[in-house]
Scaffold this motif. Structure first.
Motif, PDB file in Angstrom:
ATOM      1  N   LEU A  24       0.828  -1.208   0.000  1.00 37.14           N
ATOM      2  CA  LEU A  24       0.000   0.000   0.000  1.00 37.14           C
ATOM      3  C   LEU A  24       0.864   1.260   0.000  1.00 37.14           C
ATOM      4  N   ILE A  25       1.899   1.245   0.813  1.00 45.37           N
ATOM      5  CA  ILE A  25       2.778   2.412   0.883  1.00 45.37           C
ATOM      6  C   ILE A  25       3.533   2.578  -0.435  1.00 45.37           C
ATOM      7  N   GLY A  26       3.962   1.474  -1.023  1.00 48.69           N
ATOM      8  CA  GLY A  26       4.613   1.536  -2.331  1.00 48.69           C
ATOM      9  C   GLY A  26       3.697   2.124  -3.384  1.00 48.69           C
ATOM     10  N   TYR A  27       2.428   1.765  -3.324  1.00 45.08           N
ATOM     11  CA  TYR A  27       1.470   2.312  -4.282  1.00 45.08           C
ATOM     12  C   TYR A  27       1.266   3.812  -4.060  1.00 45.08           C
ATOM     13  N   LEU A  28       1.115   4.198  -2.791  1.00 48.79           N
ATOM     14  CA  LEU A  28       0.896   5.613  -2.484  1.00 48.79           C
ATOM     15  C   LEU A  28       2.100   6.478  -2.878  1.00 48.79           C
TER      16      LEU A  28
END
Length: 124
Positions: A24-28
């Motif tokens: 999720l953090i990688g996507y954000l």
């Protein structure tokens, strides 16, 4: 009460980012579900992220529940959670079990516990 709220939100955040099938953090940050961000550039890769977060959330919880009868239960729960959330990566799509991450999780909890115990010794 506010610190307990922050602690509970931090635990929920930890569970969500750990169980989500992808980063999720990688996507954000990068618009890439497969990229894990390095909070601090280091030779250990993303395991340092695990250590930092588990140290933070464990230290926060231990300090909140320091004088509570549930302190030991919280310590065991944090150790179990760090172990469980990494082992479950074996079955979550787009996630992988990493021994270094597991060790970083456990080490974060142990270091936080040690800080609190040293604090209590010095306080006496």
């Amino acid at each position: 009460k506010f610190l307990k709220f922050i602690f509970n939100i931090s635990i929920i955040f930890l569970v969500v980012i750990s169980l989500f099938p992808g980063s999720l953090i990688g996507y954000l940050l990068y618009k890439d579900w497969g990229q894990q961000p390095d909070l601090i550039h280091n030779p250990f890769g993303t395991s340092i992220n695990h250590f930092i977060y588990y140290l933070y959330v464990s230290l926060l919880g231990f300090l909140i529940y320091l004088k509570n009868k549930n302190f030991k239960k919280l310590a065991f729960t944090m150790l179990f959670l760090s172990l469980f959330l990494e082992i479950v990566h074996l079955i979550i799509p787009n996630r992988s079990f990493q021994t270094n991450d597991l060790l970083a999780n456990l080490f974060g909890v142990i270091v936080a516990y040690s800080f609190v115990k040293i604090y209590l010794l010095l306080k006496r």
